[in-house]
Write an enzyme that holds these catalytic residues in place. Structure first.
Site, PDB file in Angstrom:
ATOM      1  NE  ARG A  52      -2.139   1.223   3.431  1.00 43.72           N
ATOM      2  CZ  ARG A  52      -3.134   0.861   4.663  1.00 43.72           C
ATOM      3  NH1 ARG A  52      -3.864   0.619   4.743  1.00 43.72           N
ATOM      4  NH2 ARG A  52      -2.074   0.861   6.232  1.00 43.72           N
ATOM      5  NE  ARG A 100       3.895  27.557   2.256  1.00 42.21           N
ATOM      6  CZ  ARG A 100       2.898  28.434   1.082  1.00 42.21           C
ATOM      7  NH1 ARG A 100       3.642  29.228   0.086  1.00 42.21           N
ATOM      8  NH2 ARG A 100       1.415  27.994   1.127  1.00 42.21           N
ATOM      9  CE  LYS A 148      -1.785   4.259   6.347  1.00 45.95           C
ATOM     10  NZ  LYS A 148      -3.087   4.079   7.214  1.00 45.95           N
ATOM     11  CD  GLU A 180     -12.274   5.617   5.790  1.00 48.86           C
ATOM     12  OE1 GLU A 180     -11.119   4.066   5.224  1.00 48.86           O
ATOM     13  OE2 GLU A 180     -11.354   6.519   4.756  1.00 48.86           O
TER      14      GLU A 180
END
Length: 289
Positions: A52, A100, A148, A180
């Site tokens: 994953r 940035r 994730k 979930e």
């Protein structure tokens, strides 16, 4: 013994670990993380967790810094150096350090890799004996929840609502249906014994413990049904539970202050938890691959 962590190729004492303020994980939440359980000093279901991790890195275009075998060696070394018997290994990979700016940095910028361990009692959980209470909250997340990502602000807010309510988890709801938990997969068991959970899509994270529990249920000849379910259906269920690497199979006995069934962990949930623990312990004793 000082806690040892892993930062960009080195094992260092926690007190000496440093990541730049220009890291894109800090500035943009531009990164992926993974969490694997440790039982008896060994990793549980780790191949699936690493698969994953690799998939999620590819989905957002971060080069995987290590082959799977090397990831495993690093995790095992970290567990060993910290003397971890039961708990978690956390891994995070960000797009690295650069001035940035929203577009990706040049390709020569290397990803940042951070890993650490956390002690946690998983097998002897008192919560699993009593059963967990949950609340429902609106699902405020983005449209790629299958990744994730370290961008977890919506989950932080959901978990804080759960903490304020004095419960263990928040189940997120979208269009009337449970998606979930804040850090878990939600299941219900119908009165005729069907185990129900939402099907995989971009709307939810493909849980590794979810995958293992569903496989175990199939092996036992239990009926699985992947479909959406409502809050009302959950409250009317015979049993409910949630799964995660840090909770394994957690009975859920109350939602929004209302009991689910008799307000006690149900027999099928207890059976699934026992099956998962047996699988994890067999894996760690070398009986399973």
């Amino acid at each position: 013994m000082s806690r040892i962590v892993f930062v960009n190729g080195e094992f260092v004492p926690y007190e000496e670990a440093r990541v730049s303020i220009m890291d894109r994980g800090f500035l943009f939440a531009d990164g992926i993380y993974e969490v694997a359980a440790v039982l008896n000093g060994r990793l549980v279901d780790n191949e699936a967790h690493l698969a994953r991790l690799v998939r999620c890195l590819g989905e957002i275009g971060i080069e995987n810094p290590y082959p799977v075998a090397e990831w495993t060696q690093l995790e095992e070394e970290l567990v060993k150096r910290n003397g971890l018997v039961e708990g978690l290994v956390y891994m995070e990979v960000t797009r690295g350090v650069w001035e940035r700016d929203f577009p990706f940095p040049p390709k020569e910028v290397k990803p940042t890799v951070v890993m650490f361990t956390q002690e946690k009692s998983i097998t002897g959980s008192r919560l699993a004996e009593a059963g967990a209470k949950v609340i429902t909250v609106p699902d405020l997340r983005w449209k790629r929840r299958d990744i994730k990502s370290v961008a977890l602000l919506a989950q932080v807010l959901a978990k804080q609502e759960a903490a304020k309510a004095g419960v263990s988890e928040a189940w997120m709801v979208e269009d009337g249906y449970v998606t979930e938990g804040g850090s878990s997969t939600a299941f219900i068991i119908t009165k005729d014994g069907r185990i129900v959970t939402r099907p995989l899509s971009n709307a939810i994270l493909p849980g590794i413990t979810r995958q293992a529990v569903m496989r175990l249920a199939e092996e036992q000849g239990l009926t699985l049904e992947e479909r959406l379910f409502t809050v009302e259906e959950a409250l009317d269920a015979a049993e409910a539970f949630y799964t995660s690497a840090s909770a394994f199979v957690m009975p859920t006995v109350e939602m929004d202050g209302k009991p689910i069934a008799d307000g006690q962990p149900g027999p099928l949930t207890r059976r699934l938890r026992a099956l998962y623990l047996d699988m994890a312990q067999a894996t760690n004793s070398g009986k399973m691959g």
